[in-house]
Write a protein that holds these residues in place. Structure first.
Motif, PDB file in Angstrom:
ATOM      1  N   LYS A  23      87.812  56.712   8.232  1.00  0.00           N
ATOM      2  CA  LYS A  23      87.292  55.526   7.557  1.00  0.00           C
ATOM      3  C   LYS A  23      85.870  55.753   7.040  1.00  0.00           C
ATOM      4  CE  LYS A  23      90.007  52.091  10.136  1.00  0.00           C
ATOM      5  NZ  LYS A  23      89.939  50.813  10.889  1.00  0.00           N
ATOM      6  N   ASP A  24      85.516  54.959   6.054  1.00  0.00           N
ATOM      7  CA  ASP A  24      84.160  54.925   5.510  1.00  0.00           C
ATOM      8  C   ASP A  24      83.255  54.241   6.535  1.00  0.00           C
ATOM      9  OD1 ASP A  24      81.801  54.048   4.125  1.00  0.00           O
ATOM     10  OD2 ASP A  24      82.854  54.298   2.221  1.00  0.00           O
ATOM     11  N   SER A  25      82.150  54.887   6.897  1.00  0.00           N
ATOM     12  CA  SER A  25      81.270  54.337   7.927  1.00  0.00           C
ATOM     13  C   SER A  25      80.553  53.069   7.478  1.00  0.00           C
ATOM     14  CB  SER A  25      80.227  55.384   8.345  1.00  0.00           C
ATOM     15  OG  SER A  25      79.374  55.703   7.251  1.00  0.00           O
ATOM     16  N   ILE A  26      80.468  52.832   6.173  1.00  0.00           N
ATOM     17  CA  ILE A  26      79.778  51.643   5.665  1.00  0.00           C
ATOM     18  C   ILE A  26      80.749  50.491   5.409  1.00  0.00           C
ATOM     19  CG2 ILE A  26      78.401  50.708   3.760  1.00  0.00           C
ATOM     20  CD1 ILE A  26      77.092  53.430   3.509  1.00  0.00           C
ATOM     21  N   SER A  27      81.802  50.774   4.656  1.00  0.00           N
ATOM     22  CA  SER A  27      82.741  49.708   4.291  1.00  0.00           C
ATOM     23  C   SER A  27      83.843  49.499   5.323  1.00  0.00           C
ATOM     24  CB  SER A  27      83.384  50.013   2.936  1.00  0.00           C
ATOM     25  OG  SER A  27      84.257  51.138   3.046  1.00  0.00           O
ATOM     26  N   GLU A  71      79.785  63.167   3.620  1.00  0.00           N
ATOM     27  CA  GLU A  71      79.260  64.290   4.379  1.00  0.00           C
ATOM     28  C   GLU A  71      80.375  64.921   5.223  1.00  0.00           C
ATOM     29  OE1 GLU A  71      76.303  65.401   4.018  1.00  0.00           O
ATOM     30  OE2 GLU A  71      75.249  63.743   3.034  1.00  0.00           O
ATOM     31  N   ILE A  72      80.366  66.251   5.341  1.00  0.00           N
ATOM     32  CA  ILE A  72      81.314  66.933   6.227  1.00  0.00           C
ATOM     33  C   ILE A  72      81.021  66.529   7.669  1.00  0.00           C
ATOM     34  CG2 ILE A  72      82.009  69.183   7.140  1.00  0.00           C
ATOM     35  CD1 ILE A  72      81.551  70.356   4.395  1.00  0.00           C
ATOM     36  N   LYS A  73      82.079  66.279   8.447  1.00  0.00           N
ATOM     37  CA  LYS A  73      81.894  65.868   9.837  1.00  0.00           C
ATOM     38  C   LYS A  73      82.767  66.690  10.767  1.00  0.00           C
ATOM     39  CE  LYS A  73      81.758  61.883  12.932  1.00  0.00           C
ATOM     40  NZ  LYS A  73      81.686  60.414  13.015  1.00  0.00           N
ATOM     41  N   ARG A  74      82.230  67.000  11.942  1.00  0.00           N
ATOM     42  CA  ARG A  74      82.975  67.644  13.023  1.00  0.00           C
ATOM     43  C   ARG A  74      83.115  66.654  14.162  1.00  0.00           C
ATOM     44  NH1 ARG A  74      80.503  71.454  10.185  1.00  0.00           N
ATOM     45  NH2 ARG A  74      81.476  73.524   9.994  1.00  0.00           N
ATOM     46  N   ALA A  75      84.338  66.561  14.692  1.00  0.00           N
ATOM     47  CA  ALA A  75      84.586  65.596  15.758  1.00  0.00           C
ATOM     48  C   ALA A  75      85.684  66.104  16.676  1.00  0.00           C
ATOM     49  CB  ALA A  75      84.976  64.236  15.169  1.00  0.00           C
ATOM     50  N   SER A  76      85.743  65.571  17.888  1.00  0.00           N
ATOM     51  CA  SER A  76      86.778  65.942  18.844  1.00  0.00           C
ATOM     52  C   SER A  76      88.141  65.451  18.376  1.00  0.00           C
ATOM     53  CB  SER A  76      86.458  65.350  20.222  1.00  0.00           C
ATOM     54  OG  SER A  76      87.578  65.443  21.084  1.00  0.00           O
ATOM     55  N   SER A  77      89.163  66.221  18.681  1.00  0.00           N
ATOM     56  CA  SER A  77      90.521  65.824  18.317  1.00  0.00           C
ATOM     57  C   SER A  77      90.985  64.618  19.129  1.00  0.00           C
ATOM     58  CB  SER A  77      91.488  66.992  18.528  1.00  0.00           C
ATOM     59  OG  SER A  77      91.464  67.438  19.884  1.00  0.00           O
ATOM     60  N   LYS A  78      90.228  64.251  20.180  1.00  0.00           N
ATOM     61  CA  LYS A  78      90.572  63.082  20.972  1.00  0.00           C
ATOM     62  C   LYS A  78      90.120  61.782  20.308  1.00  0.00           C
ATOM     63  CE  LYS A  78      90.772  65.228  25.560  1.00  0.00           C
ATOM     64  NZ  LYS A  78      90.258  65.190  26.957  1.00  0.00           N
ATOM     65  N   SER A  79      89.272  61.881  19.293  1.00  0.00           N
ATOM     66  CA  SER A  79      88.766  60.681  18.602  1.00  0.00           C
ATOM     67  C   SER A  79      89.867  60.104  17.715  1.00  0.00           C
ATOM     68  CB  SER A  79      87.544  61.032  17.754  1.00  0.00           C
ATOM     69  OG  SER A  79      86.523  61.599  18.547  1.00  0.00           O
ATOM     70  N   GLU A  80      90.177  58.830  17.914  1.00  0.00           N
ATOM     71  CA  GLU A  80      91.252  58.199  17.153  1.00  0.00           C
ATOM     72  C   GLU A  80      90.770  57.647  15.820  1.00  0.00           C
ATOM     73  OE1 GLU A  80      93.180  55.332  19.584  1.00  0.00           O
ATOM     74  OE2 GLU A  80      93.944  56.817  21.020  1.00  0.00           O
ATOM     75  N   ILE A  81      89.496  57.258  15.740  1.00  0.00           N
ATOM     76  CA  ILE A  81      88.922  56.760  14.484  1.00  0.00           C
ATOM     77  C   ILE A  81      87.733  57.637  14.124  1.00  0.00           C
ATOM     78  CG2 ILE A  81      87.885  54.833  13.271  1.00  0.00           C
ATOM     79  CD1 ILE A  81      89.306  52.944  15.147  1.00  0.00           C
ATOM     80  N   ILE A  82      87.759  58.196  12.927  1.00  0.00           N
ATOM     81  CA  ILE A  82      86.683  59.071  12.451  1.00  0.00           C
ATOM     82  C   ILE A  82      85.971  58.368  11.302  1.00  0.00           C
ATOM     83  CG2 ILE A  82      86.109  61.329  11.504  1.00  0.00           C
ATOM     84  CD1 ILE A  82      87.364  61.430  14.293  1.00  0.00           C
ATOM     85  N   PHE A  83      84.662  58.153  11.459  1.00  0.00           N
ATOM     86  CA  PHE A  83      83.871  57.524  10.409  1.00  0.00           C
ATOM     87  C   PHE A  83      83.088  58.596   9.646  1.00  0.00           C
ATOM     88  CE2 PHE A  83      84.449  53.980  13.384  1.00  0.00           C
ATOM     89  CZ  PHE A  83      84.871  52.982  12.507  1.00  0.00           C
ATOM     90  N   LEU A  84      83.272  58.634   8.326  1.00  0.00           N
ATOM     91  CA  LEU A  84      82.532  59.569   7.489  1.00  0.00           C
ATOM     92  C   LEU A  84      81.408  58.842   6.764  1.00  0.00           C
ATOM     93  CD1 LEU A  84      85.358  61.759   5.881  1.00  0.00           C
ATOM     94  CD2 LEU A  84      84.200  62.016   8.084  1.00  0.00           C
ATOM     95  N   THR A  85      80.275  59.521   6.637  1.00  0.00           N
ATOM     96  CA  THR A  85      79.095  58.943   5.985  1.00  0.00           C
ATOM     97  C   THR A  85      79.070  59.306   4.503  1.00  0.00           C
ATOM     98  OG1 THR A  85      77.851  59.170   8.047  1.00  0.00           O
ATOM     99  CG2 THR A  85      76.582  58.827   6.010  1.00  0.00           C
ATOM    100  N   PRO A  86      78.988  58.305   3.606  1.00  0.00           N
ATOM    101  CA  PRO A  86      78.918  58.610   2.163  1.00  0.00           C
ATOM    102  C   PRO A  86      77.694  59.451   1.840  1.00  0.00           C
ATOM    103  CG  PRO A  86      79.404  56.285   2.529  1.00  0.00           C
ATOM    104  CD  PRO A  86      79.024  56.859   3.876  1.00  0.00           C
ATOM    105  N   LYS A  87      77.855  60.384   0.913  1.00  0.00           N
ATOM    106  CA  LYS A  87      76.731  61.199   0.474  1.00  0.00           C
ATOM    107  C   LYS A  87      75.802  60.373  -0.405  1.00  0.00           C
ATOM    108  CE  LYS A  87      78.666  65.900   0.443  1.00  0.00           C
ATOM    109  NZ  LYS A  87      79.035  67.045  -0.424  1.00  0.00           N
ATOM    110  N   VAL A  88      74.520  60.692  -0.335  1.00  0.00           N
ATOM    111  CA  VAL A  88      73.530  60.072  -1.207  1.00  0.00           C
ATOM    112  C   VAL A  88      73.160  61.094  -2.270  1.00  0.00           C
ATOM    113  CG1 VAL A  88      71.236  59.055  -1.373  1.00  0.00           C
ATOM    114  CG2 VAL A  88      72.652  58.632   0.656  1.00  0.00           C
ATOM    115  N   PHE A  89      73.398  60.746  -3.521  1.00  0.00           N
ATOM    116  CA  PHE A  89      73.142  61.679  -4.618  1.00  0.00           C
ATOM    117  C   PHE A  89      71.829  61.325  -5.312  1.00  0.00           C
ATOM    118  CE2 PHE A  89      77.747  61.482  -4.116  1.00  0.00           C
ATOM    119  CZ  PHE A  89      78.050  62.824  -3.982  1.00  0.00           C
TER     120      PHE A  89
END
Length: 289
Positions: A23-27, A71-89
């Protein structure tokens, strides 16, 4: 009758399935078509249109999540919800020039009769480098991209990307900040993608056109290969490849980008045509003024 040749990279192991959603970490909205792989391993998948994904792994691993605009993210495979941070250009001052579309130049190889398809489970980014040439000086705008595919199923999807060149001569950053998802028909097809709206100018140091396989359930197909009793999973569509002398073909795996190697010399029988040749993605670029 034309034969389909397949090269499949796969790993077999006893495994358990893990599931999650990106999911998008902001929206908070789900993010589709995220490229997901196990760090330092040849195991990967792609999130669906609802951001969900699953992977067959038997123990806790580090997963890498990558998609355009985040942004590229690394997370544990045990995490059920992964939040990605939008890049700032950071916006740069640019001079806008509109193409005239008065003439066209097509660069790239014609599809060869002996072209093969490569349908691989890992190594899902295949790139073709187009160096800049003086003859393109008066026609530097991207108009269209042609991608030749061979698919065993209808409505298979792939992602198309355009990347810059880094100082070491390998693919680098995305030049178009928009997801380009292409749906193809069953069989052999010439897919034409219109680029006019992007006003993209051919860089002085060249450009990479990238075909990205999407490991979606809807892209799955099953094929029985030579000397195998059971069928193996492939992901459609397969990208067509020409046999050439130039070394402008690249592939991305969990270990990074590398060049397609030349095939061994002095091969025998039907494989003699591969002798000392390079597999090059059948991708053409049409420029305009």
């Amino acid at each position: 009758m034309n034969k389909f040749y397949f090269l499949v990279l796969a790993s077999l192991s006893l495994s358990a399935q893990i599931k999650g959603v990106v999911k998008d970490s902001i929206s908070g909205q789900p993010i589709p078509y995220v490229n997901i792989w196990v760090e330092n391993e040849s195991v990967g998948t792609t999130s669906g249109t609802d951001g969900s994904f699953s992977l067959d792994i038997k123990e806790e691993k580090v997963l890498v999540f990558s998609v355009l605009g985040f942004e590229i993210k690394r997370a544990s495979s045990k995490s059920e919800i992964i939040f990605l941070t939008p890049k700032v250009f950071e916006l740069k001052e640019v001079v806008i020039e509109r193409p005239k579309f008065q003439r066209e130049i097509e660069i790239g190889q014609k599809l060869q009769k002996k072209a093969i398809r490569i349908s691989d489970k890992i190594g899902n980014l295949k790139a073709l480098y187009f160096p800049f040439h003086e003859s393109y000086a008066e026609s530097r705008f991207f108009k269209k991209v042609k991608v030749f595919t061979q698919s065993q199923i209808a409505n298979a999807k792939f992602k198309l990307r355009v990347l810059s060149l880094n100082s070491k001569g390998f693919p680098d950053a995305d030049l178009i900040e928009e997801e380009i998802i292409v749906t193809v028909k069953k069989g052999r097809n010439e897919n034409i993608i219109n680029f006019e709206k992007y006003n993209l100018v051919f860089p002085d140091n060249g450009v990479f056109i990238v075909f990205e396989t999407l490991f979606l359930d809807t892209n799955k197909s099953y094929t029985r290969f030579a000397n195998q009793k059971s069928k193996a999973i492939t992901y459609e569509p397969g990208l067509s490849y020409n046999l050439v002398e130039e070394e402008n073909s690249f592939v991305f795996t969990s270990k990074g980008w590398y060049k397609f190697p030349r095939q061994p010399r002095s091969q025998k029988g039907d494989f003699k045509i591969y002798d000392n040749k390079v597999f090059e993605p059948a991708i053409n670029l049409i420029l305009t003024n």
